[in-house]
Motif scaffolding. Structure first.
Motif, PDB file in Angstrom:
ATOM      1  N   ALA A  88       2.021  -3.127  -1.491  1.00  0.00           N
ATOM      2  CA  ALA A  88       2.349  -3.617  -0.006  1.00  0.00           C
ATOM      3  C   ALA A  88       0.924  -4.132   0.553  1.00  0.00           C
ATOM      4  CB  ALA A  88       1.270  -2.199   0.839  1.00  0.00           C
ATOM      5  N   GLY A  89       0.235  -4.486  -0.269  1.00  0.00           N
ATOM      6  CA  GLY A  89      -0.504  -6.300   0.108  1.00  0.00           C
ATOM      7  C   GLY A  89      -0.109  -7.362  -0.089  1.00  0.00           C
ATOM      8  N   VAL A  90       1.619  -7.887   0.026  1.00  0.00           N
ATOM      9  CA  VAL A  90       2.563  -8.710   0.052  1.00  0.00           C
ATOM     10  C   VAL A  90       2.707  -8.486   1.428  1.00  0.00           C
ATOM     11  CG1 VAL A  90       2.929  -9.303  -2.397  1.00  0.00           C
ATOM     12  CG2 VAL A  90       4.191  -8.169  -0.893  1.00  0.00           C
ATOM     13  N   LEU A  91       2.182  -7.570   2.283  1.00  0.00           N
ATOM     14  CA  LEU A  91       3.148  -7.632   3.547  1.00  0.00           C
ATOM     15  C   LEU A  91       2.369  -7.963   4.996  1.00  0.00           C
ATOM     16  CD1 LEU A  91       4.379  -4.263   3.437  1.00  0.00           C
ATOM     17  CD2 LEU A  91       5.898  -5.973   2.884  1.00  0.00           C
ATOM     18  N   SER A  92       3.527  -8.047   6.036  1.00  0.00           N
ATOM     19  CA  SER A  92       3.139  -9.126   6.472  1.00  0.00           C
ATOM     20  C   SER A  92       2.093  -8.294   7.151  1.00  0.00           C
ATOM     21  CB  SER A  92       3.837  -9.983   7.614  1.00  0.00           C
ATOM     22  OG  SER A  92       3.819  -8.446   8.442  1.00  0.00           O
ATOM     23  N   GLY A  93       0.468  -8.966   8.356  1.00  0.00           N
ATOM     24  CA  GLY A  93      -0.178  -7.707   8.971  1.00  0.00           C
ATOM     25  C   GLY A  93       0.176  -7.054   9.607  1.00  0.00           C
ATOM     26  N   GLY A  94       1.625  -7.288  10.658  1.00  0.00           N
ATOM     27  CA  GLY A  94       2.873  -6.268  11.622  1.00  0.00           C
ATOM     28  C   GLY A  94       2.996  -5.271  10.389  1.00  0.00           C
ATOM     29  N   GLU A  95       3.954  -5.504   9.744  1.00  0.00           N
ATOM     30  CA  GLU A  95       4.627  -4.503   8.693  1.00  0.00           C
ATOM     31  C   GLU A  95       3.012  -3.708   7.826  1.00  0.00           C
ATOM     32  OE1 GLU A  95       8.190  -7.468   6.538  1.00  0.00           O
ATOM     33  OE2 GLU A  95       5.849  -7.681   6.267  1.00  0.00           O
ATOM     34  N   GLN A  96       2.352  -3.751   7.341  1.00  0.00           N
ATOM     35  CA  GLN A  96       0.951  -3.971   6.936  1.00  0.00           C
ATOM     36  C   GLN A  96       0.377  -2.202   7.914  1.00  0.00           C
ATOM     37  OE1 GLN A  96      -2.199  -5.650   4.954  1.00  0.00           O
ATOM     38  NE2 GLN A  96      -1.101  -6.560   4.175  1.00  0.00           N
ATOM     39  N   GLN A  97       0.738  -3.129   9.640  1.00  0.00           N
ATOM     40  CA  GLN A  97      -0.065  -1.719  10.000  1.00  0.00           C
ATOM     41  C   GLN A  97       0.867  -0.847  10.714  1.00  0.00           C
ATOM     42  OE1 GLN A  97      -2.431  -0.562  10.933  1.00  0.00           O
ATOM     43  NE2 GLN A  97      -3.003  -1.761  12.541  1.00  0.00           N
ATOM     44  N   MET A  98       2.340  -1.193  10.443  1.00  0.00           N
ATOM     45  CA  MET A  98       3.193   0.270  10.490  1.00  0.00           C
ATOM     46  C   MET A  98       2.880   0.587   8.905  1.00  0.00           C
ATOM     47  SD  MET A  98       6.194   0.622  12.635  1.00  0.00           S
ATOM     48  CE  MET A  98       6.821  -1.408  12.828  1.00  0.00           C
ATOM     49  N   VAL A  99       2.864   0.530   7.737  1.00  0.00           N
ATOM     50  CA  VAL A  99       3.094   1.311   6.804  1.00  0.00           C
ATOM     51  C   VAL A  99       1.359   1.818   6.831  1.00  0.00           C
ATOM     52  CG1 VAL A  99       2.089   1.188   3.885  1.00  0.00           C
ATOM     53  CG2 VAL A  99       4.011  -0.467   5.006  1.00  0.00           C
ATOM     54  N   ALA A 100       0.282   0.978   7.596  1.00  0.00           N
ATOM     55  CA  ALA A 100      -0.906   1.891   7.783  1.00  0.00           C
ATOM     56  C   ALA A 100      -0.436   3.855   8.059  1.00  0.00           C
ATOM     57  CB  ALA A 100      -1.983   1.197   7.932  1.00  0.00           C
ATOM     58  N   VAL A 101       0.428   2.858   9.564  1.00  0.00           N
ATOM     59  CA  VAL A 101       0.389   4.454  10.642  1.00  0.00           C
ATOM     60  C   VAL A 101       1.480   5.379  10.034  1.00  0.00           C
ATOM     61  CG1 VAL A 101       2.189   4.821  12.886  1.00  0.00           C
ATOM     62  CG2 VAL A 101       0.373   2.841  12.411  1.00  0.00           C
ATOM     63  N   GLY A 102       2.437   4.491   9.377  1.00  0.00           N
ATOM     64  CA  GLY A 102       3.532   5.965   9.173  1.00  0.00           C
ATOM     65  C   GLY A 102       2.930   6.565   7.759  1.00  0.00           C
ATOM     66  N   ARG A 103       1.636   6.187   6.706  1.00  0.00           N
ATOM     67  CA  ARG A 103       0.687   6.725   5.726  1.00  0.00           C
ATOM     68  C   ARG A 103      -0.060   8.004   6.640  1.00  0.00           C
ATOM     69  NH1 ARG A 103      -3.490   3.658   2.268  1.00  0.00           N
ATOM     70  NH2 ARG A 103      -4.379   3.701   4.918  1.00  0.00           N
ATOM     71  N   ALA A 104      -0.019   7.486   7.525  1.00  0.00           N
ATOM     72  CA  ALA A 104      -0.842   8.267   8.534  1.00  0.00           C
ATOM     73  C   ALA A 104      -0.571   9.677   8.978  1.00  0.00           C
ATOM     74  CB  ALA A 104      -1.724   8.068   9.310  1.00  0.00           C
ATOM     75  N   LEU A 105       1.070   9.273   9.216  1.00  0.00           N
ATOM     76  CA  LEU A 105       2.054  10.037   9.901  1.00  0.00           C
ATOM     77  C   LEU A 105       2.595  11.001   8.640  1.00  0.00           C
ATOM     78  CD1 LEU A 105       4.254   7.987  12.112  1.00  0.00           C
ATOM     79  CD2 LEU A 105       2.124  10.103  12.849  1.00  0.00           C
ATOM     80  N   VAL A 106       2.540  10.907   7.609  1.00  0.00           N
ATOM     81  CA  VAL A 106       2.759  11.455   6.287  1.00  0.00           C
ATOM     82  C   VAL A 106       2.346  12.652   5.758  1.00  0.00           C
ATOM     83  CG1 VAL A 106       3.496  11.852   3.621  1.00  0.00           C
ATOM     84  CG2 VAL A 106       4.517   9.928   5.371  1.00  0.00           C
ATOM     85  N   ALA A 107       0.644  12.631   5.995  1.00  0.00           N
ATOM     86  CA  ALA A 107       0.074  13.493   6.565  1.00  0.00           C
ATOM     87  C   ALA A 107       0.192  14.961   7.533  1.00  0.00           C
ATOM     88  CB  ALA A 107      -1.520  13.528   6.347  1.00  0.00           C
ATOM     89  N   ASP A 108       1.581  14.526   8.064  1.00  0.00           N
ATOM     90  CA  ASP A 108       1.920  15.409   9.784  1.00  0.00           C
ATOM     91  C   ASP A 108       0.878  15.958  10.764  1.00  0.00           C
ATOM     92  OD1 ASP A 108       3.762  17.091  10.619  1.00  0.00           O
ATOM     93  OD2 ASP A 108       4.612  18.355   9.104  1.00  0.00           O
ATOM     94  N   PRO A 109       0.103  14.729  10.959  1.00  0.00           N
ATOM     95  CA  PRO A 109      -0.504  15.135  11.888  1.00  0.00           C
ATOM     96  C   PRO A 109      -1.233  15.538  13.166  1.00  0.00           C
ATOM     97  CG  PRO A 109      -0.541  12.783  11.904  1.00  0.00           C
ATOM     98  CD  PRO A 109       0.580  13.384  10.756  1.00  0.00           C
ATOM     99  N   ARG A 110      -1.804  16.444  13.735  1.00  0.00           N
ATOM    100  CA  ARG A 110      -1.360  16.437  14.992  1.00  0.00           C
ATOM    101  C   ARG A 110      -2.015  15.370  15.891  1.00  0.00           C
ATOM    102  NH1 ARG A 110      -3.278  22.182  14.980  1.00  0.00           N
ATOM    103  NH2 ARG A 110      -3.734  21.585  12.998  1.00  0.00           N
ATOM    104  N   VAL A 111      -3.712  15.308  15.423  1.00  0.00           N
ATOM    105  CA  VAL A 111      -4.187  14.138  16.012  1.00  0.00           C
ATOM    106  C   VAL A 111      -3.795  13.201  14.630  1.00  0.00           C
ATOM    107  CG1 VAL A 111      -6.090  13.377  16.953  1.00  0.00           C
ATOM    108  CG2 VAL A 111      -5.586  15.590  17.095  1.00  0.00           C
ATOM    109  N   LEU A 112      -3.278  11.586  15.318  1.00  0.00           N
ATOM    110  CA  LEU A 112      -3.864  10.459  14.861  1.00  0.00           C
ATOM    111  C   LEU A 112      -4.448   9.733  15.411  1.00  0.00           C
ATOM    112  CD1 LEU A 112      -2.077   8.805  13.185  1.00  0.00           C
ATOM    113  CD2 LEU A 112      -0.824   8.109  14.516  1.00  0.00           C
ATOM    114  N   VAL A 113      -5.636   9.093  14.407  1.00  0.00           N
ATOM    115  CA  VAL A 113      -6.950   8.046  15.102  1.00  0.00           C
ATOM    116  C   VAL A 113      -6.814   7.305  14.446  1.00  0.00           C
ATOM    117  CG1 VAL A 113      -8.878   7.967  15.645  1.00  0.00           C
ATOM    118  CG2 VAL A 113      -8.261  10.035  14.487  1.00  0.00           C
ATOM    119  N   VAL A 114      -6.317   5.853  15.396  1.00  0.00           N
ATOM    120  CA  VAL A 114      -5.756   4.761  15.068  1.00  0.00           C
ATOM    121  C   VAL A 114      -7.178   3.632  15.360  1.00  0.00           C
ATOM    122  CG1 VAL A 114      -4.399   3.060  15.108  1.00  0.00           C
ATOM    123  CG2 VAL A 114      -3.628   5.159  15.618  1.00  0.00           C
TER     124      VAL A 114
END
Lengths: 285, 252
Positions: free
Chosen positions: B145-171
């Motif tokens: 994850a450390g070598v990705l571009s900022g945009g890709e990292q942000q996408m991973v960060a959103v994805g990681r939060a979504l894996v928790a299957d949230p009803r509220v996503l705080v960004v």
């Protein structure tokens, strides 16, 4: 020749103990950022518990029960230390030093200050090229190796292992995904305690333990961990085995009083060497 | 529904939030705006259970979650994408995503025991579902994850939060340090997630983008809520925009 071989065999056992204590340093440091200076005391506790248990329980059962108790003690230390970390950044390592020093008093109170020893798993000795190798020495080496392999598998494969790594890489983020820092830190302490306790218990049948044994073990284990960059269990294992050989050679070739100093000298040389290397622009991997 | 009621949070002896109230209705898309130091990140940390709450209440679906530990907050269906991504840089993207479900799967003794396994069906299924939602991630799975571009990292960060299957996503600070084109794409993803029923709380410095994407908005200043209302109304409210956000002209 046989003297050298004898020194190598003794060093193998001693080195395995150093390695396991060092690996404990590495695991705890990787997960929590704390240097557990009570790591040597946990090994000594394992030996003392073994000396009490081995009269009532079968040998292997004593080993398992003793290690489990040491794991619980280590977990309690972990909870205390990690909770303290939340208020003061440097207090945890100092706390573990305090625990290590206090443990010496506790050992004297419970077990007295005379050396303790107990029978090994087997009384046989194998003759190899004029030197003797004991099953106990091999048992210690096998225990260290198995612990190393299991821990490597744990960190590289298990979901929990990844979570422990994540907690070390980014504690804040780890918390946000639901990794409980106190819990994973406690697991790291318990695992390190279990392996240190087991190795201490095996080693105590080879060399009698005293309440003061813990300091030398902690220093040697820490030196091994530094050789492993406080990160790699495999390099720590190699470092521990090397230190074991040097220490054993010092004892065999007429310098028994310098045994304790060997680890310190290696530690200082390694740190000094690394600093000089980095000053010259070298990059450590 | 997520309700924050008269929340007071102290941070290093100072009161960082004074009686902040905020409501996120089910399926809402809420923007929280404010300058640096306005208390936005403090609000996120308080909701996430990372910072202790001095007084007030946080209620999610009828349960009080103030005073809950971060792991309990995730289990309750609130996931956070932290400011600055905060990925586990040395782990690959797949492991980063998997760890998003750690809090929800490691519950209880049996749950903890299961974490000794390398793979769990539930976790893998959730990762697959997130890859379906964010298909760009599929090509990155084996990279650290450390070598990705900022945009890709942000996408991973959103994805990681979504894996928790949230009803509220705080960004927290979606656009920080990212190219506008990348931010637009990420916002489009958030809009899709929102349509699928996930409530979104977006903490942003980029006011124009945040107001475009969101339905309702809050403006924080000095730890106090200075505006609450529809995003469209705020976009036209030059007084509020210039007073609290330092925007000199309307962003509509």
């Amino acid at each position: 020749m046989s003297q050298l071989l004898q020194s190598v065999f003794s060093g193998l056992a001693l080195g395995s103990l150093f390695a396991v204590i060092g690996i404990g340093f590495v695991i705890i440091h990787r997960v929590t950022g704390v240097l557990n200076l009570a790591q040597g005391a946990l090994a000594v506790l394992g030996a003392y518990l073994m000396s009490d248990l081995v009269g009532t329980l079968p040998w292997v059962a004593s080993l398992l029960v003793g290690s489990a108790v040491v794991a619980v003690v280590a977990a309690l230390i972990g909870v205390a230390v990690i909770t303290a970390r939340q208020t003061l950044e440097y207090s945890p390592t100092i706390m573990t030093l305090g625990i290590a020093i206090a443990s010496q008093g506790v050992f004297v109170l419970i077990w007295g200050d005379l050396p303790h020893t107990y029978p090994p798993i087997s009384q046989v000795a194998w003759r190899v090229a004029g030197a003797f190798v004991l099953p106990q020495q091999l048992l210690l080496l096998v225990t260290a190796s198995v612990a190393l392999v299991l821990l490597q598998l744990f960190f590289s494969r298990a979901y929990l292992g990844k979570a422990l790594t994540a907690a070390a890489l980014n504690p804040r983020s780890a918390q946000l995904v639901g990794i409980d820092l106190v819990r994973v830190g406690t697991i790291a302490f318990a695992v390190s305690g279990a392996v240190a306790g087991a190795s201490g218990a095996i080693f105590g049948a080879l060399v009698p333990v005293t309440p003061h044994s813990h300091l030398g073990l902690a220093v040697a284990g820490f030196a091994a961990a530094v050789l492993g960059n406080l990160y790699s269990p495999t390099a720590t294992m190699a470092g521990g085995l090397l230190l074991g050989q040097l220490t054993s050679a010092a004892a065999t070739y007429g310098l028994p009083e310098y045994q304790q100093v060997v680890a310190l000298v290696v530690l200082i040389l390694v740190l000094l060497g690394r600093t000089l290397w980095q000053r010259r622009g070298g990059v450590l991997t | 529904m997520l309700q924050v009621e008269e929340l007071v949070v102290r941070y290093g002896g100072l009161e960082a939030l004074h009686q902040v109230s905020l409501t996120v209705a089910d399926g809402d898309f809420v923007a929280v705006l404010g300058r640096n130091g306005a208390g936005k990140s403090t609000l996120v940390k308080a909701i996430a259970g990372v910072l202790p709450v001095a007084s007030g209440r946080i209620i999610h679906d009828g349960d009080r979650i103030d005073g809950a530990r971060p792991a309990q907050v995730v289990r309750h269906g609130i996931a956070v994408v932290p400011e600055g991504r905060q990925l586990f840089g040395q782990l690959n993207v797949r492991d980063n995503l998997r760890l998003g479900a750690f809090g929800v799967t490691s519950r209880g003794l049996l749950g903890m025991a299961r974490t000794l396994l390398p793979r769990q069906r539930l976790v893998e299924a959730r990762v697959e579902r997130v890859l379906h939602l964010l298909p760009e991630l599929a090509g990155l799975l084996d990279r650290p994850a450390g070598v990705l571009s900022g945009g890709e990292q942000q996408m991973v960060a959103v994805g990681r939060a979504l894996v928790a299957d949230p009803r509220v996503l705080v960004v927290d600070e979606l656009s920080l340090g990212l190219a506008p084109r990348v931010v637009t794409r990420l916002l489009a993803h958030l809009a899709t997630l929102n349509q699928e029923g996930i409530s979104i709380v977006l903490i942003e410095q980029n006011i124009a983008l945040a107001l475009q994407a969101s339905r309702s908005a809050y403006v924080l200043e000095g730890g106090v809520v200075r505006f609450r209302g529809r995003s469209a109304d705020l976009a036209n409210d030059d007084t509020v925009l210039s007073a609290y956000l330092g925007v000199s002209e309307a962003v509509h």
